[in-house]
Motif scaffolding. Structure first.
Motif, PDB file in Angstrom:
ATOM      1  N   TYR A  40       1.909  -4.688   8.133  1.00 54.86           N
ATOM      2  CA  TYR A  40       1.053  -3.860   7.279  1.00 54.86           C
ATOM      3  C   TYR A  40       1.259  -2.350   7.445  1.00 54.86           C
ATOM      4  CZ  TYR A  40      -1.459  -4.178  11.743  1.00 54.86           C
ATOM      5  OH  TYR A  40      -1.775  -4.177  13.076  1.00 54.86           O
ATOM      6  N   ALA A  41       1.860  -1.896   8.539  1.00 52.69           N
ATOM      7  CA  ALA A  41       1.914  -0.457   8.828  1.00 52.69           C
ATOM      8  C   ALA A  41       2.719   0.320   7.786  1.00 52.69           C
ATOM      9  CB  ALA A  41       2.484  -0.225  10.230  1.00 52.69           C
ATOM     10  N   PHE A  42       3.941  -0.138   7.492  1.00 54.88           N
ATOM     11  CA  PHE A  42       4.780   0.583   6.527  1.00 54.88           C
ATOM     12  C   PHE A  42       4.140   0.572   5.145  1.00 54.88           C
ATOM     13  CE2 PHE A  42       8.239   0.646   3.384  1.00 54.88           C
ATOM     14  CZ  PHE A  42       8.842   1.849   3.713  1.00 54.88           C
ATOM     15  N   ARG A  43       3.593  -0.571   4.752  1.00 55.94           N
ATOM     16  CA  ARG A  43       2.934  -0.687   3.442  1.00 55.94           C
ATOM     17  C   ARG A  43       1.782   0.303   3.315  1.00 55.94           C
ATOM     18  NH1 ARG A  43      -0.180  -5.943   3.389  1.00 55.94           N
ATOM     19  NH2 ARG A  43      -1.694  -4.627   4.465  1.00 55.94           N
ATOM     20  N   GLU A  44       0.950   0.379   4.344  1.00 60.54           N
ATOM     21  CA  GLU A  44      -0.210   1.262   4.264  1.00 60.54           C
ATOM     22  C   GLU A  44       0.191   2.726   4.290  1.00 60.54           C
ATOM     23  OE1 GLU A  44      -3.214   0.228   3.588  1.00 60.54           O
ATOM     24  OE2 GLU A  44      -2.359  -1.794   3.507  1.00 60.54           O
ATOM     25  N   ALA A  45       1.181   3.080   5.108  1.00 60.14           N
ATOM     26  CA  ALA A  45       1.617   4.478   5.179  1.00 60.14           C
ATOM     27  C   ALA A  45       2.238   4.921   3.866  1.00 60.14           C
ATOM     28  CB  ALA A  45       2.620   4.644   6.322  1.00 60.14           C
ATOM     29  N   LEU A  46       3.063   4.071   3.275  1.00 60.65           N
ATOM     30  CA  LEU A  46       3.692   4.427   2.003  1.00 60.65           C
ATOM     31  C   LEU A  46       2.647   4.473   0.886  1.00 60.65           C
ATOM     32  CD1 LEU A  46       6.476   5.147   0.967  1.00 60.65           C
ATOM     33  CD2 LEU A  46       6.866   2.746   0.426  1.00 60.65           C
ATOM     34  N   GLY A  47       1.615   3.652   1.003  1.00 61.45           N
ATOM     35  CA  GLY A  47       0.543   3.683   0.009  1.00 61.45           C
ATOM     36  C   GLY A  47      -0.232   4.975   0.018  1.00 61.45           C
ATOM     37  N   HIS A 285      15.711   2.953 -11.690  1.00 66.45           N
ATOM     38  CA  HIS A 285      16.400   4.002 -12.459  1.00 66.45           C
ATOM     39  C   HIS A 285      15.437   5.128 -12.859  1.00 66.45           C
ATOM     40  CE1 HIS A 285      19.934   1.478 -12.657  1.00 66.45           C
ATOM     41  NE2 HIS A 285      19.223   0.486 -13.201  1.00 66.45           N
ATOM     42  N   GLY A 286      14.694   5.592 -11.914  1.00 65.47           N
ATOM     43  CA  GLY A 286      13.782   6.701 -12.171  1.00 65.47           C
ATOM     44  C   GLY A 286      12.404   6.284 -12.608  1.00 65.47           C
ATOM     45  N   GLY A 287      12.214   5.005 -12.870  1.00 64.73           N
ATOM     46  CA  GLY A 287      10.891   4.534 -13.260  1.00 64.73           C
ATOM     47  C   GLY A 287       9.962   4.433 -12.062  1.00 64.73           C
ATOM     48  N   ALA A 288       8.690   4.228 -12.355  1.00 61.16           N
ATOM     49  CA  ALA A 288       7.695   4.144 -11.282  1.00 61.16           C
ATOM     50  C   ALA A 288       7.874   2.839 -10.511  1.00 61.16           C
ATOM     51  CB  ALA A 288       6.286   4.217 -11.863  1.00 61.16           C
ATOM     52  N   VAL A 289       7.706   2.919  -9.213  1.00 62.11           N
ATOM     53  CA  VAL A 289       7.765   1.752  -8.331  1.00 62.11           C
ATOM     54  C   VAL A 289       6.412   1.629  -7.642  1.00 62.11           C
ATOM     55  CG1 VAL A 289       8.858   0.703  -6.307  1.00 62.11           C
ATOM     56  CG2 VAL A 289      10.240   2.009  -7.948  1.00 62.11           C
ATOM     57  N   GLU A 290       5.812   0.473  -7.784  1.00 65.21           N
ATOM     58  CA  GLU A 290       4.500   0.255  -7.167  1.00 65.21           C
ATOM     59  C   GLU A 290       4.653  -0.097  -5.685  1.00 65.21           C
ATOM     60  OE1 GLU A 290       2.157  -2.602  -9.177  1.00 65.21           O
ATOM     61  OE2 GLU A 290       2.108  -1.503 -11.091  1.00 65.21           O
ATOM     62  N   ASN A 291       3.661   0.329  -4.910  1.00 64.94           N
ATOM     63  CA  ASN A 291       3.647  -0.063  -3.502  1.00 64.94           C
ATOM     64  C   ASN A 291       3.453  -1.578  -3.417  1.00 64.94           C
ATOM     65  OD1 ASN A 291       3.791   0.472  -0.745  1.00 64.94           O
ATOM     66  ND2 ASN A 291       1.579   0.632  -0.531  1.00 64.94           N
ATOM     67  N   ALA A 292       4.104  -2.206  -2.458  1.00 67.15           N
ATOM     68  CA  ALA A 292       4.090  -3.663  -2.386  1.00 67.15           C
ATOM     69  C   ALA A 292       3.975  -4.114  -0.932  1.00 67.15           C
ATOM     70  CB  ALA A 292       5.370  -4.231  -3.013  1.00 67.15           C
ATOM     71  N   ASP A 293       3.901  -5.426  -0.770  1.00 67.05           N
ATOM     72  CA  ASP A 293       3.923  -6.022   0.566  1.00 67.05           C
ATOM     73  C   ASP A 293       5.384  -6.096   0.988  1.00 67.05           C
ATOM     74  OD1 ASP A 293       3.598  -7.429   2.886  1.00 67.05           O
ATOM     75  OD2 ASP A 293       2.254  -8.941   2.039  1.00 67.05           O
ATOM     76  N   TRP A 294       5.915  -4.951   1.426  1.00 65.57           N
ATOM     77  CA  TRP A 294       7.346  -4.809   1.644  1.00 65.57           C
ATOM     78  C   TRP A 294       7.878  -5.798   2.668  1.00 65.57           C
ATOM     79  CZ3 TRP A 294       9.245  -1.968  -2.068  1.00 65.57           C
ATOM     80  CH2 TRP A 294       8.450  -0.953  -2.629  1.00 65.57           C
ATOM     81  N   PHE A 295       7.090  -6.108   3.678  1.00 67.08           N
ATOM     82  CA  PHE A 295       7.567  -6.998   4.741  1.00 67.08           C
ATOM     83  C   PHE A 295       7.964  -8.357   4.168  1.00 67.08           C
ATOM     84  CE2 PHE A 295       7.074 -10.254   7.961  1.00 67.08           C
ATOM     85  CZ  PHE A 295       7.705  -9.716   9.056  1.00 67.08           C
ATOM     86  N   PHE A 296       7.068  -8.977   3.414  1.00 69.99           N
ATOM     87  CA  PHE A 296       7.359 -10.311   2.887  1.00 69.99           C
ATOM     88  C   PHE A 296       8.250 -10.268   1.653  1.00 69.99           C
ATOM     89  CE2 PHE A 296       3.521 -11.327   5.395  1.00 69.99           C
ATOM     90  CZ  PHE A 296       4.012 -12.407   6.113  1.00 69.99           C
ATOM     91  N   GLN A 297       8.149  -9.202   0.868  1.00 72.14           N
ATOM     92  CA  GLN A 297       8.959  -9.121  -0.344  1.00 72.14           C
ATOM     93  C   GLN A 297      10.452  -9.019  -0.033  1.00 72.14           C
ATOM     94  OE1 GLN A 297       8.146  -9.539  -3.475  1.00 72.14           O
ATOM     95  NE2 GLN A 297       5.944  -9.744  -3.120  1.00 72.14           N
ATOM     96  N   MET A 298      10.800  -8.441   1.118  1.00 72.24           N
ATOM     97  CA  MET A 298      12.236  -8.290   1.410  1.00 72.24           C
ATOM     98  C   MET A 298      12.837  -9.564   2.017  1.00 72.24           C
ATOM     99  SD  MET A 298      12.465  -5.868   4.791  1.00 72.24           S
ATOM    100  CE  MET A 298      11.802  -6.329   6.379  1.00 72.24           C
ATOM    101  N   ILE A 299      12.009 -10.598   2.226  1.00 75.70           N
ATOM    102  CA  ILE A 299      12.493 -11.874   2.767  1.00 75.70           C
ATOM    103  C   ILE A 299      12.951 -12.761   1.605  1.00 75.70           C
ATOM    104  CG2 ILE A 299      11.841 -13.925   4.093  1.00 75.70           C
ATOM    105  CD1 ILE A 299       9.655 -12.216   5.404  1.00 75.70           C
ATOM    106  N   PRO A 300      14.084 -13.434   1.719  1.00 78.87           N
ATOM    107  CA  PRO A 300      14.500 -14.389   0.668  1.00 78.87           C
ATOM    108  C   PRO A 300      13.392 -15.403   0.400  1.00 78.87           C
ATOM    109  CG  PRO A 300      16.288 -14.037   2.226  1.00 78.87           C
ATOM    110  CD  PRO A 300      15.098 -13.322   2.779  1.00 78.87           C
ATOM    111  N   VAL A 301      13.205 -15.751  -0.853  1.00 78.37           N
ATOM    112  CA  VAL A 301      12.100 -16.622  -1.255  1.00 78.37           C
ATOM    113  C   VAL A 301      12.082 -17.919  -0.459  1.00 78.37           C
ATOM    114  CG1 VAL A 301      11.106 -17.930  -3.173  1.00 78.37           C
ATOM    115  CG2 VAL A 301      12.007 -15.618  -3.563  1.00 78.37           C
TER     116      VAL A 301
END
Length: 640
Positions: A40-47, A285-301
């Motif tokens: 949760y740390a990276f997600r919250e800091a980036l948020g 490509h320059g569009g908005a990127v929403e903050n996400a649950d980066w830890f789990f999202q970067m894991i293969p499904v």
């Protein structure tokens, strides 16, 4: 001293093999909390950064890495672990060491110790809630489960897991504890493994190791940067465990585990999360990127469900470590006189540190369930996290200054050169987390404030009672001639009179003479005191003084990590010439009943609280492990 303790821990069990066993154990117990922060740390800091942009990602990763380097590595691993109290660490150990260095308990040291201990309980309540919630929330990242994992499912599952954890506390953790190290070993390897591919795909994230990214982000974003700092601090929550658990594993195993394993694994994961975020920015490509649950999202499904299971096990281990720490801290506080006696049950016949305190377990369980029900998500709980930990860190650094100047005898300029920068970092993080006061930070502060009031009430009330006893009971030396001259019936055997002050005549002795007119042939005046060190050697346990042919004064001293066993200590006195048979000895214990006086010496509220605490304190017969069938209780009434 720390080095000697580290060597002792290694050589006691057989050198190198023992070292690796302790190192593996520390991975599971010591680093459980800080090891689950990537959830949760990276997600919250980036948020908090005001948008997912390249400079924000690089700044957050840089700040996270340097927080790990400066706070954990430099302050705790390289410095504070040298300020041990005969091998033991933690805020109360440091307070006891400071008292020993100064020679007495000063209001400043007492205040710092009480505040540090109270804030730890606030941390102990939040850590299980936020850790388990963040792991269970990972189920939402599984596409097949996303629609079924509602907020209610997350909350219900988290509460069920934690209630199950609290229910098994009374059985001890020895059986499952051996799995903590291997499970966390797999966890750290896994979090590094999922980070590596994203570092390879976005190698520019490696430049975040340079501190200029973090510094520039703070300079350019000012107020926003301060909010980000408060969330970046989540990466180092659990750093106090490095210091507090030193007595269990030794200095060297913990240092080696951190420097050569845990720190590199955490760095790879945070860099990986940063690399994944940069990849999403590039794909937009320059569009908005929403903050996400980066830890789990970067894991293969395909690997997300196994990773959620592993994360849940890791967070349960982190929660167990905090709960065990709360039990240990409570035991120390009782021995040091900060808290009333509580029921302490041993859950292991071989491990002295494995204890269970039912009252603390119940309070923690209720508090954790309430927190989850109120905050509902790990993101909301993140606002409550950090303030208690930073407060404890400020206290620890302040106590370390006393030790450095008074015990290590460093010159003032040298002490300030080391402590001032460390304290400045702590204060900056404290200020950043103070911004979360009204969004949740008040929770650990409220818990801490309540416990500070409770501890101050107990210590002030105990001091008041001690002064009353000194006024109402004469010195034992003054009573000896009267006791020798009085024609009272002499009962065969030995009487043990337990008293808080061995220099005064025990009230139970006076009442026994007044009402029963009996005096035993042999009498022991026994007091139990807490020493400034974690443990006391058995040959130094008892101080014996022959007052007269039939009176002996015995002062028993226990370390603040020990639980007193009076019968065992008295039985050992036979080797020193004290003739007594425990099973034919009568123990006389004074039972005080407190009543409120018209002009109480305690402030309003404190008097009633002290009476309630005294009434609900553990029975001294149980606390000192005295056989109930050999006890005679003599009641007295005391006004406060």
């Amino acid at each position: 001293m720390a080095e000697a303790q580290g060597e002792t821990a290694l050589t006691r069990g057989g050198g190198r093999g023992r070292f690796w066993t302790l190192a593996l154990g520390s991975v599971g117990v010591v680093f459980g909390d800080i090891g689950t922060s990537p959830l949760y740390a990276f997600r919250e800091a980036l948020g908090q950064a005001g948008g997912v942009r390249t400079e924000a990602v690089m700044g957050v990763v840089s700040l996270a890495l340097w927080a790990l380097i400066l706070v954990v590595t430099v302050k705790y691993v390289l410095f504070l672990m040298r300020a041990d109290n005969n091998g033991e660490g933690g805020v109360l150990s440091l307070a006891a060491l400071s008292e020993a260095a100064v020679g007495r308990r000063t209001p400043l040291i007492f205040g710092l110790g009480v505040v540090g201990a109270a804030l730890f309980y606030g941390d102990a309540v939040i850590t299980p809630a936020i850790s388990v919630l963040s792991a269970v929330e990972g189920l939402r990242s599984v596409p097949a489960l996303a629609n079924h994992v509602t907020e209610g499912v997350v909350i219900g599952t988290s509460i069920a897991i934690l209630i199950g954890l609290f229910l098994v506390q009374s059985r001890g953790t020895g059986g499952v504890g051996r799995w903590f190290g291997p499970i966390c070993l797999v966890w750290f390897v896994a979090i590094a493994g999922i980070g590596l591919p994203h570092i390879v795909s976005q190698p520019q994230v490696l430049t975040a190791i340079s501190p200029h990214h973090g510094i520039l982000f703070l300079l350019h974003h000012q107020a926003v940067g301060f909010f980000v700092l408060g969330s970046v601090f989540l990466t180092v929550t659990g750093a106090e465990a490095l210091f507090a658990d030193m007595g269990h594993f030794g200095r060297w195993p913990i240092q080696a585990s951190w420097l050569f394993f845990v720190l590199p694994m955490l760095v790879l994961n945070y860099l990986g999360q940063g690399g994944f975020a940069l990849q999403q920015i590039a794909l937009a490509h320059g569009g908005a990127v929403e903050n996400a649950d980066w830890f789990f999202q970067m894991i293969p499904v395909a690997l997300r469900v196994p990773m959620v299971v592993l994360a849940t096990m890791a967070t349960v281990i982190a929660s167990q470590a905090v709960i065990t720490g709360a039990f240990s801290l409570t035991n120390q506080a009782i021995q040091l006189g900060y808290l009333p006696r509580l029921t302490i049950l041993r859950t292991s016949e071989t491990q002295a540190g494995e204890i269970y305190i039912p009252q603390i377990a119940l309070l923690l369980a209720i508090s954790v369930v309430l927190l989850i029900g109120i905050f509902k998500s790990s993101s909301n709980l993140a606002h409550a996290y950090g303030l208690a930990v930073t407060g404890t860190m400020v206290v620890t650094t302040s106590l370390a200054f006393i030790v450095v100047t008074r015990q290590w005898r460093w010159p003032m300029w040298g002490a300030l050169a080391l402590i001032a920068p460390l304290l400045a970092i702590d204060v900056v993080f404290l200020g950043a987390n103070a911004l979360k006061l009204f969004s949740g930070g008040f929770v650990p502060l409220a818990i801490g404030a309540a416990l500070v009031f409770l501890m101050v009430t107990w210590t002030r009330g105990s001091d008041l009672i001690r002064r009353k006893v000194e006024q109402d009971t004469p010195p034992i030396e003054d009573m000896l001639p009267l006791l020798a001259s009085r024609s009272v019936f002499r009962a065969p055997g030995t009487a043990v009179f337990l008293t808080s002050d061995a220099s005064r005549t025990p009230g139970s002795l006076l009442h026994n003479l007044k009402h029963n007119k009996v005096l035993h042939q042999s009498n022991l005046i026994v007091s139990v005191e807490a020493g400034p060190t974690p443990r006391i050697a058995e040959d130094e346990r008892a101080e014996i003084e022959q007052l007269s042919p039939d009176f002996i004064r015995v002062r028993l001293t226990y370390g603040y990590m020990e639980t007193p066993n009076v019968p065992r200590a008295l039985a050992a006195l036979r080797r020193r010439g004290v003739r007594m048979e425990i099973m034919s000895t009568s123990f006389f214990v004074g039972r005080r009943t407190f009543v409120r006086s018209a002009h109480s010496s305690l402030p309003p509220g404190m008097d009633r609280l002290y009476m309630w605490l005294s009434k609900n304190a553990a029975d001294p017969i149980d606390f000192f492990q005295i056989p109930p069938g050999r006890v005679v209780e003599m009641g007295t009434q005391v006004s406060i």
